[in-house]
Design a protein around this motif. Sequence first.
Motif, short mmCIF file in Angstrom:
data_model
loop_
_atom_site.label_atom_id
_atom_site.label_comp_id
_atom_site.label_asym_id
_atom_site.label_seq_id
_atom_site.Cartn_x
_atom_site.Cartn_y
_atom_site.Cartn_z
N UNK A 107 0.84 -1.20 0.00
CA UNK A 107 0.00 0.00 0.00
C UNK A 107 0.87 1.24 0.00
N UNK A 108 0.45 2.24 -0.78
CA UNK A 108 1.26 3.45 -0.92
C UNK A 108 1.25 4.29 0.35
N UNK A 109 0.21 4.16 1.16
CA UNK A 109 0.12 4.94 2.39
C UNK A 109 -0.71 4.18 3.41
N UNK A 110 -0.68 4.65 4.64
CA UNK A 110 -1.38 3.98 5.73
C UNK A 110 -2.89 3.94 5.52
N UNK A 111 -3.44 4.98 4.89
CA UNK A 111 -4.90 5.06 4.76
C UNK A 111 -5.41 4.62 3.40
N UNK A 112 -4.56 4.00 2.57
CA UNK A 112 -5.00 3.58 1.23
C UNK A 112 -6.15 2.59 1.28
#
Length: 320
Positions: free
Chosen positions: A165-170
């Motif tokens: 995932x590109x970020x924690x909230x993806x």
Amino acid sequence: MDRISELPNDLLVKILSFLPTKVAVSTSILSKQWDFRWMWWLPKLEYTISCYSKSECERLKCFLDRNLPLHRAQVIESFRLGFYYPHFEPGDIRLWVLTVVSRCVRGVEISYYSDYKNKQDILPSNLYTCKTLVTLKLYGPILVDVPRMVCLPSLKTLRLEEMVYSSEDSLQRLLSNCPVLKDLYVKRRACDNVRRFIVIVPSLKRLTFLEGDYLDEIVVKTPSLKYLKLEYFNSKIPHCLIENMPKLREAYVDFNFPILERLIGSITSVKRLTLCQVDNRSEVIIFLNSMALNSSTESSVSVRGDGLVFKDVLFRRISF
């Protein structure tokens, strides 16, 4: 006389859809009438590489580059692609997915066979706004980079196995924009970059979550859930917020005891429950098949310091 060619088009489409894509394409040699029939009608496209052969991958790439843009079916029921690193360029795969999305695709399945270090950004941004997409299944270290503008109004089945995932909230952003999602399957791989597993999906009916690394937080708010499978083996205990699931009918839970203690009050409506508790000495599996855990019945389930106590419930215990 070519009797097959005289069959109604709807029936021919049905016949072609049951054939492997390679076989369906080979029908183009039958006659001039069949030359491009598969290209106009074939609703299911499946292209998978079963070996590491570079030459086979190059042939498939040439075929897709040449023929996929010419495909003219009004709706593509499913597009399945399986490949190995490093024989395909990310830009090529994005272009192929972009093409099927423009053809009102209903199902996309991509399997990427590689190790964790070779993550690939192969998903075009318009995949996350495809109005016709009903099923999305992704396997392997594929980068999930969910844009801010995301909406999948028809997506009902989502399967994510060992993503990056590109970020924690993806993942949370993706789930919050799937208003009719029914079936969610998430399998994490070791050392991924997500530390919070948050599922707030009112429409969800089935949830499977398999842990691959530790988490800081688990949040599950799924009031319509009927099937639940949770596996978490890490010794680090995350913060848990799991709300009541009044419609839950079947659950499989394989967590260490502190999480079980927090979860048990949310699954009291189940008809079939499997609990697995693992420690250094033994594994205990408890099956509850014949009796619902009714929260209105006082003391039907209680928690003590040394474990769970079930009252008036038939169960079978297996120790190893």
